[in-house]
Design an enzyme around this catalytic site. Structure first.
Site, mmCIF file in Angstrom:
data_model
loop_
_atom_site.group_PDB
_atom_site.id
_atom_site.type_symbol
_atom_site.label_atom_id
_atom_site.label_comp_id
_atom_site.label_asym_id
_atom_site.label_seq_id
_atom_site.Cartn_x
_atom_site.Cartn_y
_atom_site.Cartn_z
ATOM 1 N N CYS A 1 16.777 20.130 -1.338
ATOM 2 C CA CYS A 1 16.644 20.810 -2.666
ATOM 3 C C CYS A 1 17.791 21.140 -3.314
ATOM 4 O O CYS A 1 18.050 21.219 -4.366
ATOM 5 C CB CYS A 1 15.599 21.994 -2.542
ATOM 6 S SG CYS A 1 16.338 23.202 -1.278
ATOM 7 N N GLU B 1 10.285 28.668 -2.942
ATOM 8 C CA GLU B 1 11.751 28.134 -3.287
ATOM 9 C C GLU B 1 11.430 26.645 -3.543
ATOM 10 O O GLU B 1 10.955 25.800 -2.750
ATOM 11 C CB GLU B 1 12.575 28.106 -1.983
ATOM 12 C CG GLU B 1 14.037 27.695 -2.266
ATOM 13 C CD GLU B 1 14.682 26.365 -1.555
ATOM 14 O OE1 GLU B 1 14.425 25.573 -2.517
ATOM 15 O OE2 GLU B 1 14.750 26.237 -0.427
#
Length: 486
Positions: free
Chosen positions: A288, A254
């Site tokens: 993120c 990720e």
């Protein structure tokens, strides 16, 4: 009540171990630079011990019954709940997150554990599928992978660690975990204490407080690591992917994001502003999924900018221990300097600084830039700071096209009163996740969390994470004699 700063050691084979490396790391409060704890970093030999231990322990753990695994996971969640206040305090002091952010992280972490209970039985399910061969029975088993190598970042260290660790353990794997050393307490020590309390057998979970100068690529290259689970930058993700691919190891990556927040021509501006402020500035933009680009239809542009500016300039900045603080410190000086350089670069590229952030100690106050070019270097960078970039689109179609002009594809958001139109555009957005009439920072343990393009590989969340952390095994049984061609 635990005082986690006193547990400043690695946890290997069920024992708390002083690091044998050559370096002592000072774990500092990013707000005031006070030393919270000192970690003697673990050496490569200790990392190897952790993997060897995990490999041995996993052989037994994979035979554990489902109720034992559920009990361990439940007790780990119980530990976090019973130490809630001290953990929140530690998150604030170690990561610079606000009290709000710390409570959000606690909630998400416990949710991940509790959801893991729901799929702990998956490795005991057997599925039969038809065969075209007479008298043959096909049985499909789901088996643990083995040892999972877990590497987590500084921003949401508990949640982003636990979303690997909980499913790994629930599905009969063992784990070697390396948190970002900047958050070794919340990303490592707290979790080790939880599983120690839960009675997890020795060696199933190992946590090493170390860093790259001590271990190099050891978390990736170790022969026992069957899967490398990493959350962090795209650059590091590419490096991990290259090594893992060469060694035929599985990955769950990720990576970075450049999330667009799209406001269409028919959007409710007040609702969009409220969402954009939260989705841009929670944890100082160090997420993120954070909103990186705000793309506004020209009909709503001026109204949005005015309201957004008024709300942002009033955000309380400063000490994250104060309950009303929204903007706390950035994680370190390197990130501060990076954000300050982005501000200067945006101005040099012609963006208009409606509100220019200032360095106040280790806190960077919010910035807002208008008239931003979607293709500029600043706009195509992951800012990871409290800097809002606002882009004007002439049409709804152009807004979506601008949103897709990025190498990343993690999260995204669309505001519109027309839900049917919103869902149609949502499917056009090249991101793993799109939220209609909400902001980009959303997470849950029962959705396919992950990104497209340079934002990563694989999906977390039940049941998708089961596929990631197990392997199917075909066992056929020929029940009656088979005739062969020769």
């Amino acid at each position: 009540m635990e005082h986690f700063e006193t547990w400043n050691k690695s946890y290997i084979n069920g024992e708390w171990m002083e690091g044998a490396g050559s370096t002592t790391y000072e774990n500092k409060n990013p707000y005031n630079d006070a030393v919270i704890a000192k970690f003697r970093l673990a050496a490569s030999s200790q990392l190897n011990e952790a993997f060897e231990t995990a490999a041995i322990a996993q052989k037994q753990w994979k035979t554990s019954n489902v109720e034992d695994r559920k009990a361990v996971i439940s007790k780990a969640a119980e530990y976090l709940k019973s130490n809630h206040d001290e953990i929140v305090k530690t998150i604030v002091n170690e990561s610079g997150g606000t009290v709000l952010k710390a409570n959000v992280e606690m909630h998400l972490t416990i949710e991940v554990l509790e959801e893991a209970i729901n799929y702990a039985e998956e490795i005991q399910h057997v599925k039969e599928v038809p065969s075209t061969i007479a008298g043959k029975i096909n049985r499909i088993y789901r088996q643990p992978l083995g040892v999972i190598s877990s590497i987590s970042p500084f921003n949401f260290p508990m949640n982003l660690s636990m979303r690997t660790i909980a499913p790994a353990i629930a599905l009969g794997n063992s784990v070697v975990h390396k948190p970002d050393i900047q958050v070794g307490l919340t990303g490592g020590v707290v979790l080790a204490k939880a599983f120690e309390y839960a009675g997890l057998p020795k060696g199933v979970f190992n946590m090493v407080l170390t860093d790259i100068p001590e271990i190099g690529d050891g978390m990736i290259t170790n022969n026992y690591a069957e899967l490398i689970s990493f959350t962090g930058s795209t650059a590091v993700g590419r490096h991990i992917g290259e090594i893992a691919g060469k060694n035929l190891k599985r990955t769950a990556l990720e990576l970075g994001g450049n999330s667009p927040f799209v406001v269409l021509s028919d959007a409710d501006v007040n609702q969009a502003v409220n969402a954009a402020v939260f989705g841009k500035f929670i944890h100082q933009g160090q997420i993120c999924m954070i909103i990186n680009r705000i793309i506004i239809h020209q009909d709503k542009y001026d109204q949005f900018v005015e309201k957004f500016y008024e709300k942002v300039k009033a955000l309380p900045c400063g000490d994250p221990n104060q309950p009303d603080t929204v903007i706390g410190p950035l994680i370190n000086r390197e990130q501060m300097n990076k954000c300050l350089s982005f501000i200067e670069e945006a101005k040099a590229e012609g963006a208009v600084p409606l509100l220019e952030g200032k360095k106040e100690g280790n806190v960077l106050t919010p910035s807002i830039f208008t008239d931003v070019n979607n293709d500029s270097r600043t706009t195509q960078s992951e800012l990871f700071g409290p800097i809002a970039l606002i882009i004007k689109a002439e049409t709804d179609e152009e807004a979506v096209q601008l949103a897709n002009r990025t190498d990343c594809g993690l999260s995204s958001a669309i505001f519109t009163r027309d839900i049917k139109k919103g869902e149609s555009y949502a499917l056009e957005l090249e991101a793993g996740m799109t939220h209609i009439n909400d902001q980009t920072v959303n997470d849950a343990p029962n959705i396919p969390f992950g990104g497209n393009k340079a934002s990563g590989l694989g999906r977390f969340g039940n049941p998708w994470v089961v596929e990631e952390f197990t392997t199917p095994k075909w066992v056929s049984v020929q029940m009656k004699e088979r005739t062969f061609a020769f």
